[in-house]
Design an enzyme around this catalytic site. Sequence first.
Site, PDB file in Angstrom:
ATOM      1  N   HIS A   1      -6.480 -17.176  10.361  1.00 28.64           N
ATOM      2  CA  HIS A   1      -6.420 -18.052   9.379  1.00 28.64           C
ATOM      3  C   HIS A   1      -6.406 -19.331   9.805  1.00 28.64           C
ATOM      4  O   HIS A   1      -5.999 -19.800  10.813  1.00 28.64           O
ATOM      5  CB  HIS A   1      -5.032 -17.972   8.606  1.00 28.64           C
TER       6      HIS A   1
ATOM      7  N   HIS B   1      -4.450 -13.602  11.530  1.00 28.46           N
ATOM      8  CA  HIS B   1      -3.959 -13.327  10.199  1.00 28.46           C
ATOM      9  C   HIS B   1      -4.167 -11.929   9.743  1.00 28.46           C
ATOM     10  O   HIS B   1      -3.211 -11.463   9.109  1.00 28.46           O
ATOM     11  CB  HIS B   1      -4.568 -14.254   9.202  1.00 28.46           C
TER      12      HIS B   1
ATOM     13  N   ALA C   1       0.888  -1.215   0.109  1.00 24.23           N
ATOM     14  CA  ALA C   1       0.004  -0.100  -0.018  1.00 24.23           C
ATOM     15  C   ALA C   1       0.924   1.380  -0.029  1.00 24.23           C
ATOM     16  O   ALA C   1       0.741   2.220  -0.702  1.00 24.23           O
ATOM     17  CB  ALA C   1      -1.150   0.118   1.150  1.00 24.23           C
TER      18      ALA C   1
ATOM     19  N   GLY D   1      -1.827 -14.922  -3.449  1.00 28.73           N
ATOM     20  CA  GLY D   1      -1.664 -13.868  -4.654  1.00 28.73           C
ATOM     21  C   GLY D   1      -2.619 -12.745  -4.278  1.00 28.73           C
ATOM     22  O   GLY D   1      -3.213 -12.589  -3.237  1.00 28.73           O
TER      23      GLY D   1
ATOM     24  N   SER E   1      -6.898  -8.826   0.308  1.00 31.63           N
ATOM     25  CA  SER E   1      -5.947  -7.883   0.881  1.00 31.63           C
ATOM     26  C   SER E   1      -4.961  -7.067  -0.089  1.00 31.63           C
ATOM     27  O   SER E   1      -4.574  -5.928  -0.146  1.00 31.63           O
ATOM     28  CB  SER E   1      -5.241  -8.431   2.057  1.00 31.63           C
ATOM     29  N   LEU E   2      -4.328  -8.017  -1.092  1.00 32.44           N
ATOM     30  CA  LEU E   2      -3.384  -7.380  -1.758  1.00 32.44           C
ATOM     31  C   LEU E   2      -3.836  -6.443  -2.897  1.00 32.44           C
ATOM     32  O   LEU E   2      -3.372  -5.355  -3.294  1.00 32.44           O
ATOM     33  CB  LEU E   2      -2.462  -8.552  -2.480  1.00 32.44           C
TER      34      LEU E   2
ATOM     35  N   ALA F   1       2.513 -12.529   1.861  1.00 32.06           N
ATOM     36  CA  ALA F   1       1.562 -13.097   1.259  1.00 32.06           C
ATOM     37  C   ALA F   1       1.626 -14.200   0.355  1.00 32.06           C
ATOM     38  O   ALA F   1       2.750 -13.957  -0.789  1.00 32.06           O
ATOM     39  CB  ALA F   1       0.694 -12.146   0.716  1.00 32.06           C
TER      40      ALA F   1
ATOM     41  N   GLU G   1      -3.871  -2.644   5.380  1.00 30.22           N
ATOM     42  CA  GLU G   1      -4.700  -3.204   6.645  1.00 30.22           C
ATOM     43  C   GLU G   1      -4.924  -2.380   7.680  1.00 30.22           C
ATOM     44  O   GLU G   1      -5.671  -2.436   8.511  1.00 30.22           O
ATOM     45  CB  GLU G   1      -3.635  -4.390   7.096  1.00 30.22           C
TER      46      GLU G   1
END
Length: 488
Positions: free
Chosen positions: A228, A329, A21, A53, A369-370, A50, A353
């Site tokens: 997770h 996670h 980010a 992907g 998230s990515l 990560a 995040e």
Amino acid sequence: MQGHILSRYAGWPVIIGAGLAGLMAALEMDGPCVLLAPSFTGEGTSSTLAQGGMAAAVAPGDSPASHAEDTLKAGAGLCDPAIVQRITEAGPQAVETLLRLGVPLARDENGQLALHLEAAHSHNRIVFAGGDRSGQVILQHILQQAQKKENIHWLQATLEGFHAHNGTLQGLWSSAGFIPTQHCILASGGCGGLYQHTTSPLSNRGVTLALAAQAGATVRDMEFTQFHPTALVTPDQTNRLSLISEAVRGAGAVLRLDDGHRFTNELAPRDVVSRAIAAQLREGRTVFLDGRSLPDGPFSARFPGITQACQKAGLDPNTQLLPVQPAMHYHMGGLKVDQTGRTTLKGLWACGEVACTGLHGANRLASNSLLEALVCGQWAGQDVNAAHQDTSTSLITTAPERPTFTTDWPFRAEMQQHLGILRTRKGLEEFLDRTLPLARQNLCALTASFIGWAALHRPEQRGAHWREDTPAPQPPHHIDMRLTDLPL
């Protein structure tokens, strides 16, 4: 205590954090900016860890609308539909951005982008790189591109406080000195390091979020902490646990008990799978992930990074069952932001995040998230560009008093016990009795107290927040808090 001003940076936008980010925000900057982080190697960032992907609807037959539908379903009624639509529609362009920046995304035998399937996705839509090292490969290539930009000034330091006046950011303290600025993007990661069992860097303990709250920013939905389902169980439980990617279950691995029986749907949403595993562990059972017979080739060929972590623990995933447990996670809550990343503190943006954008709701869909980090980092950078051009307010010229806070955190086990997967009023109250008296001075205690206070005031089971003592659902609602809302 007062200190010196870093006058060469006065008035420049400051970006805090060198994960995905932060780097994407920095790449958007038109003029000179400061990128402030403890390290510029990817170390200490969740981005580089990560594995799976980035989710994006680029497959034939898939669509951003389908991606949005899956995201909304996983979010359990608390996603912002407008931001979900906007981010999922940006997914295909985000893939093009990675390719433009030189990221070698995996291809299939026909030269098309290879796509993983992960839990709660209705299509194969996870682009990846380096097998199961997606975050590491992506971040290294973007770091290389950022290092070519002469307008980005790299300051290896840590954030120590924000200075605001009348609801407007005036500058920030770093370990290198004070920077007068009215434009800051916070991209500093989550708070997984507060927990005993976590896949996050242990340094990510919500300290910067607490500093923003101290300066007046509003936090939202802090109770939603995602576990997770499959972290590798090792004899040493004090360090960060190795993650076994969701993509492994998407590739055909199954969960088994010590007697060999399967007990849950491996591709259900993360919160469902985590609770199913937690219930078995509480009964004294051992849970294993079985990847010995993947349909498209041996485990080690598909997932070399995970294989290396397993071998380090003395396990061969090609021939042995892997003991697993849930681990903290990802934090769906964070600083409340609008669609451009602006927090409620004027002059402070947040992305990644540390921010609560409304994409994830009560439970993040795998590999979103990515995607969020990439596109929201870009949007925050673009908005800061526009805002910076309109600035005419004079900067302060004398460094204000440096704030003094502590960050020691001896309560990782208590955090795991009371603010883990299964929660009760009694446990939350016991935890808050420990942390609230410390929260004015201890930044870790402040972030933990926000999580605990919000969890106490959401007496329902929704997404990643599961109150065992009050299962009745409430109408969907957000919990927004400021520092003054805590009984400090």
